[in-house]
Enzyme design. Structure first.
Site, PDB file in Angstrom:
ATOM      1  N   GLY A 676       0.817  -1.216   0.000  1.00 26.30           N
ATOM      2  CA  GLY A 676       0.000   0.000   0.000  1.00 26.30           C
ATOM      3  C   GLY A 676       0.847   1.261   0.000  1.00 26.30           C
ATOM      4  O   GLY A 676       0.567   2.220  -0.725  1.00 26.30           O
ATOM      5  N   GLU A 677       1.875   1.292   0.811  1.00 24.50           N
ATOM      6  CA  GLU A 677       2.670   2.518   0.943  1.00 24.50           C
ATOM      7  C   GLU A 677       3.714   2.640  -0.177  1.00 24.50           C
ATOM      8  O   GLU A 677       3.892   3.714  -0.746  1.00 24.50           O
ATOM      9  CB  GLU A 677       3.379   2.588   2.304  1.00 24.50           C
ATOM     10  CG  GLU A 677       2.661   1.918   3.450  1.00 24.50           C
ATOM     11  CD  GLU A 677       1.584   2.731   4.137  1.00 24.50           C
ATOM     12  OE1 GLU A 677       1.628   3.960   4.068  1.00 24.50           O
ATOM     13  OE2 GLU A 677       0.679   2.106   4.745  1.00 24.50           O
TER      14      GLU A 677
HETATM   15 MO1  MOS Z   1      -1.912   4.163   6.152  1.00 23.46          MO
HETATM   16  S1  MOS Z   1      -1.029   6.002   6.472  1.00 23.46           S
HETATM   17  O1  MOS Z   1      -1.111   3.162   7.164  1.00 23.46           O
HETATM   18  O2  MOS Z   1      -3.541   4.282   6.235  1.00 23.46           O
END
Ligand code: MOS
Length: 721
Positions: A676-677
């Site tokens: 995701g990141e």
């Molecule tokens: Mo994310 S900033 O871990 O939703």
């Protein structure tokens, strides 16, 4: 696998049809009997105190049930007296709504109006008039860096010699600035709160974690968490803003208590800019030096980010400089400046996205100073073990990712000389930038129930903010149980289900996936034992033979020793081709290739979608997104989509998402790491580097808007011809 085996492309989203047909119900789309509406009133001053609030007109307005402010708010048992040293912000998430008359930021909720319809509440809210005593305030990071204080423990670090970069034969020192950025998911934050009894509460709430929300509410209202039911069945996007309980949630819960009816409170788009956090405006300085042949000698990375005066939010902007490249001498320093603005919060790649913009820009600048290809420079300083901890990486195939990305973008078409390539009147440039983020695995529990008709029910209290968690979990279960995905039902977003952590930190596939994996294996084993053999069991037949209506297990799962033995990271590299118009300074992103090294890809279709989404977020960060505060009033002026720009379809080219797809042998049974990141981290640097390659102009202050490139017409001619 059987009939509907999941092919190589992976499952389509299991909830896709529900979402596109409108059948999926989000938190604001419930209507408990007797529900009424809450609307917040915000402070019109930036700092000071409330002298009085005139609520008479609002209270007399049609349909109004209550106007609640600190003057008449019921006592909130969980509000603690400040534990922090005087003058320093308190820990994140401890803000106390309707607690006293202090105004800490512009837009701070000072009252909530409750009425029988939304329109009536909205109208009555305009009738609430407060009298204030104003004080001088500070909203500019730039003007207040002198008052910065140390941010947490991880900010300051030294490896080897401090400032060793200064002794290197080739070196540079530059400042990089990012503005504040707002989350802006499609779904607005909203809550419906309903007190079922004096100490029993149900909420339908937009949250990234139903269990954490349950804990958060229990702490504020001091009721047993078992008495709080949190529902968050569908979440229409979130990037970190739904990881904590915010004032609007507290306001709705208080209001529901006062009017003794369910209260719905949904933020408007403008409120989303001031009420649920943002990526903080951050100044950074990097000093970096290398030998003539490109071996890094030292990196010095400083950062000052903004927080509010009342809460201490810190992230990790400087950590990327400690672990991304092999470099013997690294020193970092991270500070916070407390401003009279609402608190920031985590936003996709919190800290790392900010830090990687600076680091990946600096590496690119160094590559030109050395006259070494940027990929070559990174390979020369490739970290084979974690330079910070000295531990071996659990897995790292970033070198393969560089090659794959370079092949797909057509890196050989890049000219190492800036502003030297034009096509159809546009300057053409290529850039790349990398991302890294810790690959985490937390603990989670999954209940797996095989029902007589052959349906497998999976239950765990995770929420899915968009990546397609249900789809990934069903993919894992289908493979282990050897049944069609259509026979599997995944239930989540309900705090009464077995424990799962909040969806954050790119950890859910690794964490909840492990619980699903372990539960399915245990359930299958139970069937094998019942049937007296270890072959793939015929579940429905076994249940029938044993006269059972179902068979179930509840399995807890967490990482073991390997989590400490290895340094676990996911890696990404982004390649970007841009066209820049030499007269107007307009930047068109022409082509994007992202390569993720995030272990085994459990769910290829949703993984691709996640990378594409992150890349778009990174392009927005690079080219458009910027909170603008008018410091004369301490007020955010572009709290709308007309003035705060995010990419639309026309801004985004085809994005190629590629995966190394090699399992990590240590993190979990699937070999899956988060993505995701890393989908976003490094992208802003890649765009800035491509813009430099196209124009010869280095933009170190995001976003790269046309005004910053106007005039390249002349410089392009000087440099390029
Ligand atoms: Mo994310 S900033 O871990 O939703």
């Amino acid at each position: 696998m059987k009939d509907s085996a999941i092919n190589k492309e992976g499952l389509s989203r299991i909830d896709g049809r529900l979402k596109v047909t409108g059948a999926a119900r989000y938190s604001a789309e419930y209507t408990p009997a007797g529900m009424v509406y809450g609307v917040l009133v915000g402070s019109t001053i930036t700092k000071g105190s409330i002298r009085s609030i005139d609520t008479k007109a609002a209270e007399k307005a049609p349909g109004v049930l209550a106007v609640i402010s600190h003057f008449n708010c019921p006592k909130i048992p969980g509000y603690q007296i400040a534990s922090t040293e005087a003058g320093k912000p308190e820990p994140k998430g401890t803000y106390k709504l309707f607690y006293n008359n202090k105004i800490l930021f512009n837009g701070q909720p000072i009252a909530v109006v409750v009425a029988d319809t939304f329109e009536r509440a909205l109208f009555a809210a305009t009738l609430v008039k407060a009298q204030y005593t104003s004080q001088a305030y500070q909203t500019s990071l730039k003007n207040n860096t002198a008052s910065a204080f140390a941010a947490g423990e991880n900010g300051e670090s030294k490896r080897g010699t401090v400032a060793a970069w200064k002794t290197a034969p080739v070196k540079l020192e530059q400042e990089y600035v990012i503005p504040s950025e707002v989350h802006n998911p499609m779904e607005l934050h909203s809550i419906i709160a309903h007190w079922d009894a004096e100490d029993k509460l149900t909420v339908w709430d937009k949250t990234q974690g139903v269990k954490d929300t349950q804990d958060g509410i229990a702490n504020i209202f001091k009721i047993p968490k078992e008495n709080i039911q949190v529902n968050s069945k569908f979440v229409g996007g979130a990037f970190g803003s739904a990881l904590q309980v915010w004032p609007h949630e507290v306001a709705a819960i208080i209001a529901a208590r006062v009017v003794k009816r369910p209260v719905k409170l949904m933020l408007g788009r403008a409120d989303m800019f001031t009420s649920v956090g943002y990526r903080p405006h951050t100044w950074q300085k990097i000093g970096i030096g290398a030998t003539e042949d490109g071996k890094l000698v030292g990196i010095s990375h400083e950062a000052i980010g903004q927080t509010s005066t009342y809460e201490d939010f810190n992230e990790e902007p400087v950590s990327v400089s400690r672990s991304t490249y092999a470099c013997p001498n690294v020193n970092t320093n991270y500070k916070l400046t407390a401003l009279d603005i609402g608190s920031p919060t985590w936003m996709r790649g919190p800290g790392e996205a900010t830090g990687a913009f600076a680091l990946e820009s600096a590496l690119d600048e160094l590559s030109y100073a050395l006259n070494i290809d940027p990929i070559e420079l990174r390979l020369k300083n490739y970290a084979e073990t974690d330079p910070e901890s000295g531990k071996p990486f659990s897995s790292k195939y970033l070198n393969e990712a560089y090659k794959m990305g370079a092949d797909h973008i057509g890196w050989t078409d890049r000219s190492p000389k800036p502003a030297s390539v034009t096509k159809d009147g546009w300057l053409i440039g290529y850039g790349m930038g990398g991302g890294m983020f810790g690959a985490y695995r937390d603990q989670a529990t999954c209940r797996a129930v095989m029902i007589a008709d052959g349906t497998l029910l999976l239950q765990t209290a995770v929420s899915d903010i968009g990546p397609g968690t249900g789809t990934a979990m069903v993919s894992i279960a289908a493979e282990i149980m050897d049944i069609p995905a259509g026979k599997i039902r995944f239930e989540m977003g309900d705090s009464s289900l077995p424990y799962a952590p909040s969806q954050g930190g790119s950890s859910i596939t690794a964490t909840v996936g492990s619980a699903v994996n372990d539960a399915c294996k245990e359930l299958k084993e139970k069937f094998s034992q019942l049937a007296g053999n270890t072959e793939t069991p015929d579940y429905t037949k076994i249940l029938k033979d044993h006269n059972l209506s179902k068979l179930e297990v509840t399995t807890a799962s967490k990482g073991g020793d390997n989590m400490n033995k290895y340094a676990m990271y996911s890696w990404s590299v982004h390649f970007v081709k841009v066209c820049v118009h030499p007269t107007t300074g307009v930047v068109k992103v022409d082509k994007v290739v992202c390569v993720a090294d995030s272990g085994h890809i459990v769910s290829p279709k949703t993984a691709r979608s996640q990378i594409v989404g992150g890349a778009i977020g990174g392009i927005g960060m690079a080219l458009m997104e910027e909170v603008i505060i008018d410091h004369r009033y301490g007020k955010l002026v572009n709290n709308n989509f007309a003035d705060y720009h995010i990419p639309v379809n026309a801004d985004i080219p085809q994005i190629e998402a590629l995966f190394i797809n090699k399992p990590d042998p240590y993190i979990n049974p699937m070999g899956a790491k988060g993505m995701g990141e890393i989908a976003l981290i490094g992208m802003a640097g890649a765009v800035a580097n491509a813009v430099y390659n196209a124009t010869g102009k280095r933009i170190r202050q995001l976003p790269i808007t046309p005004d910053k490139l106007i005039g390249i017409n002349q410089s392009a001619m000087v440099n390029g011809s």
